[in-house]
Write an enzyme that holds these catalytic residues in place. Structure first.
Site, PDB file in Angstrom:
ATOM      1  CG  HIS A  65      35.548  40.856  41.484  1.00  0.00           C
ATOM      2  ND1 HIS A  65      35.032  41.239  40.159  1.00  0.00           N
ATOM      3  CD2 HIS A  65      36.735  40.025  41.126  1.00  0.00           C
ATOM      4  CE1 HIS A  65      35.693  41.022  39.120  1.00  0.00           C
ATOM      5  NE2 HIS A  65      36.864  40.400  39.791  1.00  0.00           N
TER       6      HIS A  65
ATOM      7  CG  ASP B 103      52.971  37.681  39.621  1.00  0.00           C
ATOM      8  OD1 ASP B 103      52.919  37.855  40.638  1.00  0.00           O
ATOM      9  OD2 ASP B 103      51.718  36.826  39.125  1.00  0.00           O
TER      10      ASP B 103
ATOM     11  CG  PHE C  80      44.387  28.460  41.204  1.00  0.00           C
ATOM     12  CD1 PHE C  80      45.333  29.094  40.365  1.00  0.00           C
ATOM     13  CD2 PHE C  80      42.974  28.178  40.891  1.00  0.00           C
ATOM     14  CE1 PHE C  80      44.905  29.142  39.016  1.00  0.00           C
ATOM     15  CE2 PHE C  80      42.557  28.652  39.294  1.00  0.00           C
ATOM     16  CZ  PHE C  80      43.469  29.034  38.507  1.00  0.00           C
TER      17      PHE C  80
ATOM     18  CD  GLU D   4      40.061  38.194  37.900  1.00  0.00           C
ATOM     19  OE1 GLU D   4      40.002  39.491  38.345  1.00  0.00           O
ATOM     20  OE2 GLU D   4      40.847  37.182  37.914  1.00  0.00           O
TER      21      GLU D   4
ATOM     22  CB  SER E 265      31.769  42.403  39.332  1.00  0.00           C
ATOM     23  OG  SER E 265      32.343  42.454  40.385  1.00  0.00           O
TER      24      SER E 265
END
Length: 279
Positions: A261, A104, A211, A13, A11
């Site tokens: 993913h 967040d 990140f 994102e 999958s």
């Protein structure tokens, strides 16, 4: 995925682009990745109201591929009435998968909202919509940045799964053992649902470092040192990154991971190179 017949497969994102060029590019990327028949696409969103509308737009766009598309839904800073409306809108649009997150705290927001934790959000979605949605939640193999301890974090994770989640998608990591250790701990607490590893392709060291600091993902020192040595030689970074991440993915699949993913950052080349390397 070539000859792989994993029950969950792969999958991908995406995030909502905020320029026209970004939107055009995402359509291209969507089509290239859709050709691999992924199990689903997911679409993230930032904090705040305007971006939720952008997420919906992108979910519609991405859904045109015919691939199941799962919007991210976050509970921090949201009221139940808002979430109720959103769930109704998604149902009307034929969406039947969601990624339920705590999210967040949007900057400048006074209220944390009526639901504070992802397990409360999962319960709320189940109470409101029964079994309509397949719900994915987040897992943190290296522990959530705000967790008081690793064991507490796994307990929180089990709570989310027990609240009615169908599967989990993990934060990205570069150490396979971190994932296997997390899965073992979760299984020991009775979690039976699939825990899908999240995979971050390596294409840019500066971005990756930023990140990773923000989300608590560990870049092993040997990887960091090698990426630093390449400086801004992006071709070498990408070749090395592809090799490292492909090896990681292969090890995960060989060790029983139920799929992969990919955090694509709206790029198709790096994830596809990795997928093509898998036996």
């Amino acid at each position: 995925m070539g000859t792989h017949q994993h029950p969950l497969g792969i999958s991908f994102e995406f995030f909502p682009p905020n320029t026209d060029a970004g939107r055009d590019k995402l359509r291209r990327v969507r089509d290239e990745l859709a050709a691999r028949k992924p199990r689903f696409f997911s679409v993230t969103y930032g904090a705040g109201g305007s971006t939720q509308a952008r997420t919906r737009e992108v979910v519609r766009e991405v859904g045109l591929s015919g691939i199941t598309t799962a919007p991210h839904l976050s509970c921090i800073g949201s009221e139940k009435a808002q979430l109720r409306d959103l769930l109704a809108q998604y149902r009307e649009e034929g969406i039947d998968s969601l990624v339920a997150l705590r999210g967040d705290m949007p900057s400048g927001m006074a209220s944390i909202g009526e639901l504070r934790y992802a397990n409360e959000l999962v319960e709320f979605i189940r109470d409101e919509t029964g079994d309509h949605f397949e719900i994915a939640v987040a897992a943190y193999p290296e522990s959530h940045p705000q967790a008081p301890s690793f064991d507490k974090d796994v307990e929180n994770f089990a709570r989310k799964m027990n609240a009615g989640a169908n599967l989990a998608i993990s934060q990205y990591f570069f150490t396979a053992d971190a994932y296997f250790n997390f899965v073992d701990k979760a299984r020991a607490l009775g979690v039976e649902q699939p825990i899908v590893p999240g995979i971050m392709p390596i294409t840019n060291y500066t971005k990756l470092a930023r990140f990773s600091d923000a989300c608590g993902a560990e870049i092993p020192r040997w990887i960091r040192k090698q990426l630093e040595a390449y400086g801004d030689d992006s071709e070498s970074i990408e070749a090395f990154g592809t090799e490292v991440v492909s090896r990681l993915c292969q090890r995960l699949l060989d060790g029983g991971a139920p799929g992969l993913h990919f955090y694509t950052l709206n790029q198709s080349r790096a994830p596809l190179r990795i997928v093509d390397n898998l036996a």
